[in-house]
Design a protein around this motif. Sequence first.
Motif, short mmCIF file in Angstrom:
data_model
loop_
_atom_site.label_atom_id
_atom_site.label_comp_id
_atom_site.label_asym_id
_atom_site.label_seq_id
_atom_site.Cartn_x
_atom_site.Cartn_y
_atom_site.Cartn_z
N GLU A 2 -2.72 1.70 4.75
CA GLU A 2 -3.31 1.97 3.95
C GLU A 2 -4.61 2.24 3.86
O GLU A 2 -5.75 2.81 2.62
CB GLU A 2 -3.20 0.48 3.49
N GLY A 43 -0.99 5.82 2.19
CA GLY A 43 -1.30 4.46 1.62
C GLY A 43 -1.19 3.86 0.93
O GLY A 43 -0.94 2.63 0.88
N ALA A 44 -0.03 4.38 -0.18
CA ALA A 44 0.21 3.78 -1.47
C ALA A 44 1.41 2.97 -0.53
O ALA A 44 2.17 1.99 -0.95
CB ALA A 44 0.75 4.74 -2.61
N ALA A 46 1.58 2.30 2.03
CA ALA A 46 1.14 1.48 3.51
C ALA A 46 0.79 -0.13 2.52
O ALA A 46 1.21 -1.30 3.07
CB ALA A 46 0.10 1.42 3.86
N ALA A 47 0.53 0.20 1.63
CA ALA A 47 0.06 -1.33 0.28
C ALA A 47 1.21 -2.29 -0.02
O ALA A 47 1.25 -2.94 0.13
CB ALA A 47 -0.52 -0.37 -1.17
N ARG A 48 2.00 -1.35 -0.50
CA ARG A 48 3.20 -2.38 -0.37
C ARG A 48 3.92 -2.91 0.34
O ARG A 48 4.51 -4.46 0.31
CB ARG A 48 4.88 -1.59 -0.65
N THR A 50 1.23 -4.53 3.38
CA THR A 50 -0.01 -5.15 2.94
C THR A 50 0.40 -6.11 1.76
O THR A 50 0.15 -7.67 2.49
CB THR A 50 -0.81 -5.07 2.77
N SER A 108 -6.29 -10.83 -0.52
CA SER A 108 -6.27 -9.74 -0.59
C SER A 108 -7.52 -8.32 -1.22
O SER A 108 -7.32 -6.71 -0.04
CB SER A 108 -4.79 -8.93 -2.35
N ARG A 112 -8.95 -4.99 1.66
CA ARG A 112 -9.77 -3.83 0.92
C ARG A 112 -10.91 -3.67 1.09
O ARG A 112 -11.13 -2.08 1.74
CB ARG A 112 -8.76 -3.91 -0.23
#
Length: 548
Positions: A2, A43-44, A46-48, A50, A108, A112
């Motif tokens: 991410e 990265g997008a 991977a964000a799902r 996390t 979250s 980040r």
Amino acid sequence: MEALPATLSGLLIAQAIDGGFLAGSFRTGLMWLGLLFTVHVIGALAARFTLSATGAVVEPLRDDLLGAVVTSAVHGEDRLHGVPDSAKVARITEQVEEVRRTAGTLLSGARRFVFTLVATTVGLLALAPAVLALALPPVLLATVLFAVLLGTLVRRRYAAVVANETVARSVGETLAGSRDITAARSWGPVHAEVLHDVRAERDADLALARAVALRGVLTSFGSYAPVLCVLVAAPLLIGGSDGLTVGMVVGAISYLAANIEPVMRLLTEVLGGAGLALFVSLRRLRDTSPAVSGRLVEGARRMTHTDASVAVKDVSFAYEGGAHPVLDGVDLDLPHGGHLAVVGPSGIGKSTLSLLLAGLVRPGEGTVRVGGVDPAGRGVRRTDLVCLLPQEAYVFTGTLRDNVGYLCEKAPDEHLWRALAAVRAEGLAARLGGLDAAVDPEALSNGEKQLLALARAYASPAPLVILDEATCHLALSDERHVEEAFRARRGTLVVIAHRIDSARRADIVLLLDGSRPLVGTHEELLLASDLYADLVGHWKSGVRRPVL
């Protein structure tokens, strides 16, 4: 993964400028920008993952906290006639939902913040360490000042919450007592008291607003000062002793503009917003909901009951302090394994008696004991002691296993199938598709819903089962079979009777007539009570008289 864009974006932009566009190779520049786009897609994606991982942490937290605070509210001492304060429960559940939301946001945001800050630092060190030396001091200064401000934000936010609750309580009490205030001509003092609370709330909100405004100034300073410092020093950096190129400086600025500004906002707005709300909500839950001791809760979980004898001694109950008692002077002794039918005219208090036996309300006078235990007492896990089935059977959307095994977690399939067979619901279960089949409450008839609720009660560990017209939608033969099944089940059965056969099948019958409750067998009450004989006459004639 991410944080991959935060790590590589500046490096790729620098390569696109220096090795592509400024070098005269437009295609090479586009290739590096295409690689930058690919990195952002990774990265997008991977964000799902996390995000779902965050939910896996937050939802159990919410469930555990909700169980703890509602247990405290239900078992608290500030209850009217044993009924929990619904306003308190509503407030607590609302605050728990606030904790769930803010905990997810904070977790979250913290993730980040850490990963973006580390990734940006690594990228700047690899690209232009001199830029990092210029950008880091403003960020550190803003962070230190925010840490100093955080304590003030917590105090002022908590004061604002308390002031808001004070105004709500003050205005509510004033509206509720408006007639008395008018009769006593005391609007002046009441107005002054409410006005004082409103002004206190205004002052608390203004103090909080000033602290929040200062937080915004710190956010802007920490976000834009690093970029300004690099822009001012750009002529000295390009071609200087550090040997930075135009692409390196642009890439470094892209790091700061794309990453540092969101990082500072995460720090000040997420921590100073969601984190602050989380802290204040937890503190208010602690202050408004005294915790039930862990030993009490664990004791309730481990408690098992094998005795379901019922002892009701001189019980009276009224729903309001000055109201006429619904029940008055009720005495009853039912041994473990007994079968009781409760009869009487509509509105006489039969369902109220079932609530008392289930521990859902406390008697105004007298005592209720099930197996020697007060069913409404603290530390009693009611679902392990009493199972009450009302007329409206509750079936929820889920699997058949979820519905039947709701009161007996982790019960084996054989146990659930025995319960279904005991109430003649195995055919319904087979038609639905077995224990793993989905249940749609809207697709079931009232009788089918009652069968599933009866199977749930049969499967439960409760030794006392109370059927409050819970078989009214079943055929006579099925009703008889259900009562016989529960009679054969080890435990005690109480039936709010609405048919003559239910009273005849019982060991003893309790007649509630509003004056002097009578206890006896069916034959004894026929001789002793004109009211009971009248009820039986209506039952026999087929003209069903409302008795519940």
